[in-house]
Design a protein around this motif. Structure first.
Motif, PDB file in Angstrom:
ATOM      1  N   MET A  82       0.887  -1.158  -0.016  1.00  0.00           N
ATOM      2  CA  MET A  82       0.238   0.168  -0.027  1.00  0.00           C
ATOM      3  C   MET A  82       0.865   1.427  -0.081  1.00  0.00           C
ATOM      4  SD  MET A  82      -2.904  -1.011   2.714  1.00  0.00           S
ATOM      5  CE  MET A  82      -3.918  -2.505   2.615  1.00  0.00           C
ATOM      6  N   ALA A  83       1.869   1.151   0.927  1.00  0.00           N
ATOM      7  CA  ALA A  83       2.695   2.347   0.904  1.00  0.00           C
ATOM      8  C   ALA A  83       3.661   2.662  -0.446  1.00  0.00           C
ATOM      9  CB  ALA A  83       3.713   2.316   2.194  1.00  0.00           C
ATOM     10  N   ILE A  84       4.112   1.631  -0.908  1.00  0.00           N
ATOM     11  CA  ILE A  84       4.762   1.757  -2.249  1.00  0.00           C
ATOM     12  C   ILE A  84       4.031   2.132  -3.515  1.00  0.00           C
ATOM     13  CG2 ILE A  84       5.994   0.518  -4.112  1.00  0.00           C
ATOM     14  CD1 ILE A  84       6.968  -1.450  -1.792  1.00  0.00           C
ATOM     15  N   LYS A  85       2.674   1.887  -3.351  1.00  0.00           N
ATOM     16  CA  LYS A  85       1.725   2.391  -4.396  1.00  0.00           C
ATOM     17  C   LYS A  85       1.389   3.743  -4.088  1.00  0.00           C
ATOM     18  CE  LYS A  85      -3.115   1.467  -6.254  1.00  0.00           C
ATOM     19  NZ  LYS A  85      -4.161   0.518  -6.292  1.00  0.00           N
ATOM     20  N   LEU A  86       1.230   4.347  -2.950  1.00  0.00           N
ATOM     21  CA  LEU A  86       0.871   5.756  -2.774  1.00  0.00           C
ATOM     22  C   LEU A  86       2.140   6.662  -3.005  1.00  0.00           C
ATOM     23  CD1 LEU A  86      -0.918   4.916   0.540  1.00  0.00           C
ATOM     24  CD2 LEU A  86      -1.902   6.316  -1.424  1.00  0.00           C
ATOM     25  N   SER A  87       3.399   5.850  -2.637  1.00  0.00           N
ATOM     26  CA  SER A  87       4.642   6.840  -2.964  1.00  0.00           C
ATOM     27  C   SER A  87       4.773   7.102  -4.419  1.00  0.00           C
ATOM     28  CB  SER A  87       5.953   5.945  -2.378  1.00  0.00           C
ATOM     29  OG  SER A  87       6.200   4.847  -3.524  1.00  0.00           O
ATOM     30  N   ALA A  88       4.377   6.584  -5.137  1.00  0.00           N
ATOM     31  CA  ALA A  88       4.432   6.962  -6.709  1.00  0.00           C
ATOM     32  C   ALA A  88       3.791   8.307  -6.907  1.00  0.00           C
ATOM     33  CB  ALA A  88       3.595   5.906  -7.650  1.00  0.00           C
ATOM     34  N   LYS A  89       2.600   8.595  -6.209  1.00  0.00           N
ATOM     35  CA  LYS A  89       2.222   9.912  -6.183  1.00  0.00           C
ATOM     36  C   LYS A  89       2.919  11.020  -5.549  1.00  0.00           C
ATOM     37  CE  LYS A  89      -2.144  12.262  -5.149  1.00  0.00           C
ATOM     38  NZ  LYS A  89      -3.595  12.220  -4.472  1.00  0.00           N
ATOM     39  N   VAL A  90       3.412  10.525  -4.563  1.00  0.00           N
ATOM     40  CA  VAL A  90       4.401  11.497  -3.678  1.00  0.00           C
ATOM     41  C   VAL A  90       5.775  11.878  -4.498  1.00  0.00           C
ATOM     42  CG1 VAL A  90       5.876  11.756  -1.403  1.00  0.00           C
ATOM     43  CG2 VAL A  90       3.514  10.373  -1.563  1.00  0.00           C
ATOM     44  N   PHE A  91       6.205  10.819  -5.117  1.00  0.00           N
ATOM     45  CA  PHE A  91       7.531  11.208  -6.015  1.00  0.00           C
ATOM     46  C   PHE A  91       6.933  12.124  -7.090  1.00  0.00           C
ATOM     47  CE2 PHE A  91       9.362   7.165  -4.454  1.00  0.00           C
ATOM     48  CZ  PHE A  91      10.589   7.714  -4.185  1.00  0.00           C
ATOM     49  N   LYS A  92       5.656  11.815  -7.788  1.00  0.00           N
ATOM     50  CA  LYS A  92       5.303  12.609  -8.822  1.00  0.00           C
ATOM     51  C   LYS A  92       5.059  14.357  -8.420  1.00  0.00           C
ATOM     52  CE  LYS A  92       1.780  12.881 -12.388  1.00  0.00           C
ATOM     53  NZ  LYS A  92       0.564  12.473 -12.998  1.00  0.00           N
ATOM     54  N   ASN A  93       4.438  14.421  -7.271  1.00  0.00           N
ATOM     55  CA  ASN A  93       4.071  15.873  -6.872  1.00  0.00           C
ATOM     56  C   ASN A  93       4.808  16.439  -5.624  1.00  0.00           C
ATOM     57  OD1 ASN A  93       2.767  15.084  -4.524  1.00  0.00           O
ATOM     58  ND2 ASN A  93       0.692  14.776  -6.066  1.00  0.00           N
ATOM     59  N   LYS A  94       5.524  15.505  -5.059  1.00  0.00           N
ATOM     60  CA  LYS A  94       6.314  15.826  -3.824  1.00  0.00           C
ATOM     61  C   LYS A  94       5.672  16.254  -2.636  1.00  0.00           C
ATOM     62  CE  LYS A  94      10.302  17.563  -6.430  1.00  0.00           C
ATOM     63  NZ  LYS A  94      11.118  18.437  -6.475  1.00  0.00           N
ATOM     64  N   ASN A  95       4.201  16.284  -2.716  1.00  0.00           N
ATOM     65  CA  ASN A  95       3.200  16.522  -1.695  1.00  0.00           C
ATOM     66  C   ASN A  95       3.107  15.345  -0.748  1.00  0.00           C
ATOM     67  OD1 ASN A  95       2.808  18.997  -2.576  1.00  0.00           O
ATOM     68  ND2 ASN A  95       1.015  18.520  -3.638  1.00  0.00           N
ATOM     69  N   CYS A  96       3.162  15.401   0.573  1.00  0.00           N
ATOM     70  CA  CYS A  96       2.553  14.423   1.455  1.00  0.00           C
ATOM     71  C   CYS A  96       1.359  13.990   1.458  1.00  0.00           C
ATOM     72  CB  CYS A  96       2.852  14.793   2.961  1.00  0.00           C
ATOM     73  SG  CYS A  96       1.578  16.088   3.462  1.00  0.00           S
ATOM     74  N   ILE A  97       1.424  12.783   1.868  1.00  0.00           N
ATOM     75  CA  ILE A  97      -0.007  11.970   1.796  1.00  0.00           C
ATOM     76  C   ILE A  97      -0.100  11.303   3.348  1.00  0.00           C
ATOM     77  CG2 ILE A  97      -1.430   9.985   1.053  1.00  0.00           C
ATOM     78  CD1 ILE A  97      -0.024  10.285  -1.569  1.00  0.00           C
ATOM     79  N   ILE A  98      -1.415  11.486   3.806  1.00  0.00           N
ATOM     80  CA  ILE A  98      -1.703  10.923   5.159  1.00  0.00           C
ATOM     81  C   ILE A  98      -2.858   9.876   4.833  1.00  0.00           C
ATOM     82  CG2 ILE A  98      -2.732  10.974   7.679  1.00  0.00           C
ATOM     83  CD1 ILE A  98      -1.312  13.677   7.477  1.00  0.00           C
ATOM     84  N   LYS A  99      -2.785   8.605   4.973  1.00  0.00           N
ATOM     85  CA  LYS A  99      -3.756   7.394   4.460  1.00  0.00           C
ATOM     86  C   LYS A  99      -3.938   6.441   5.592  1.00  0.00           C
ATOM     87  CE  LYS A  99      -5.840   5.590   0.913  1.00  0.00           C
ATOM     88  NZ  LYS A  99      -7.013   6.276   0.411  1.00  0.00           N
ATOM     89  N   LYS A 100      -4.978   5.994   5.752  1.00  0.00           N
ATOM     90  CA  LYS A 100      -5.481   4.808   6.778  1.00  0.00           C
ATOM     91  C   LYS A 100      -5.407   3.743   5.875  1.00  0.00           C
ATOM     92  CE  LYS A 100      -8.030   7.010  10.436  1.00  0.00           C
ATOM     93  NZ  LYS A 100      -9.495   6.783  11.144  1.00  0.00           N
ATOM     94  N   CYS A 101      -4.648   2.668   6.539  1.00  0.00           N
ATOM     95  CA  CYS A 101      -4.577   1.403   5.614  1.00  0.00           C
ATOM     96  C   CYS A 101      -5.241   0.428   6.352  1.00  0.00           C
ATOM     97  CB  CYS A 101      -3.243   0.906   5.152  1.00  0.00           C
ATOM     98  SG  CYS A 101      -2.450   2.347   4.301  1.00  0.00           S
ATOM     99  N   THR A 102      -5.916  -0.465   6.158  1.00  0.00           N
ATOM    100  CA  THR A 102      -6.725  -1.476   6.811  1.00  0.00           C
ATOM    101  C   THR A 102      -6.549  -2.839   6.233  1.00  0.00           C
ATOM    102  OG1 THR A 102      -8.702  -0.273   7.382  1.00  0.00           O
ATOM    103  CG2 THR A 102      -9.018  -2.434   7.680  1.00  0.00           C
TER     104      THR A 102
END
Length: 353
Positions: free
Chosen positions: A58-78
């Protein structure tokens, strides 16, 4: 594994940017604790673990977006109960993750992590403070500070100075937390140089060991596969009590590094052998296994048959465990083990001096 702050500083020195995943909150049987971190590189390789394949995917998948725009993400993962069972946990859980872009071109960011690495190397306690935005945006080096009992690093900020003063009131006992100050959210991450003791097995001897290791200022973690043994009623002073479904893949649940002391006191030869094999793959500062010389021979021979090197085993493992005081009772055995931990700790200090 080496300290995360040292690794971050080294990666930044190599002019690499990356995504840093941090567990902000956990519930249920998610395997890793709040504050646990994982580095995700641009090729999506990782350093460290936040608790197994599903959470990390889940974290790796979300990191693609962070690499793209450099903005942080806060996400709940179940994680469902079924998924938890596949990872060897008792039941499912939930993690709240912070993913932030650590930019090697941000001079303030690089400088701050370099200071953190130097403080860690010197054994100085400190706290990392990060302003967490309400919306997705870049967390820069100007949004981070370091506070020790006598100093701080980062941009001058009246709000953060108030936080520093609050932290210093009871510095030794600060804990990982998110606070609100002047309407803004700040993450407080203590980096206290406590060495950790992992007591694997939760029998009567373990109870006595835990009491002593806490007195000696070790962070004390108890692990067993039996909830009726590994619980707060029996281990009131331990920092953490973990129940695992088995002793297989136990390194998914604990972070063993060169400041870790591992005490293997399970209820059987086979369990001890399995745990010892895993611990020999770490750089633990101390590995001790309870048992007689006959038990030692049995366990060592089993590991040798699996490809482990006898010289490495004999060099690294303290077995029979503890200082020789002819101990018989659980209390006496615990004292002999605690004495050996102190010997290893103080020998290392004297050698450095």
């Amino acid at each position: 594994m080496r300290d995360i702050n040292e690794l971050i500083s080294e990666i930044l020195d190599n002019k690499e940017s990356f995504v840093l995943a941090t567990i902000l909150e956990k519930s249920g049987s998610a395997p890793r604790e709040e504050g646990t971190k994982m580095i995700i590189k641009k090729d999506f390789s990782t350093i460290g673990t936040i608790g197994g394949g599903i959470f990390e995917a889940m974290a790796i998948k979300l990191s693609a977006k962070v690499f793209k725009n450099k903005n942080c993400i806060i996400k709940k993962c179940t994680l469902s109960t079924e998924g938890a069972s596949a990872l060897g946990m008792v039941c499912g859980g939930e993690l709240k993750l912070l993913l932030e872009y650590i930019n090697c071109e941000d001079e303030k960011m690089v400088e701050l992590y370099k200071n953190a690495s130097e403080l860690r190397e010197k054994g100085i306690n400190f706290a990392f403070i990060t302003q967490i935005p309400e919306e997705e945006r870049y967390i820069s080096g100007l949004d981070k500070w370091i506070c020790t009992e006598t100093n701080f690093w980062g941009e001058e900020n009246d709000i953060v100075q108030c936080i520093f003063r609050k932290i210093r009131e009871n510095f030794k006992y600060i804990h990982f937390q998110t606070i609100i100050a002047d309407g803004k959210k700040y993450l407080i991450e203590p980096v206290l140089n406590h060495e950790s003791v992992y007591i694997i097995g939760a029998g009567h001897v373990s109870q006595k060991i835990a009491e002593l290791t806490k007195m000696l200022d070790f962070k004390t973690v108890v692990i067993d596969d039996r909830e009726e043994f590994a619980n707060r009623q029996r281990f009131k002073v331990a920092d953490e009590v973990k129940v695992v479904s088995s002793f297989d893949n136990i390194l998914n649940c604990i972070n063993v590094n060169n400041r870790s002391y591992v005490i293997i006191v399970t209820r059987g030869h086979a369990y001890d052998k399995d745990v010892l094999g895993q611990m020999l793959k770490t750089d633990a500062k101390y590995i001790g296994m309870i048992g007689s010389k006959n038990k030692r021979s049995f366990v060592y021979n089993c590991l040798i048959n699996e490809g482990y090197d006898l010289n490495n085993i004999e060099e690294r493992v303290h077995c029979p465990i503890g200082i020789t005081i002819h101990a018989q009772t659980p209390e006496e055995i615990a004292i002999s083990i605690a004495a050996e931990l102190v010997k290893v700790r103080r020998t290392s200090v004297s050698e450095k001096g």
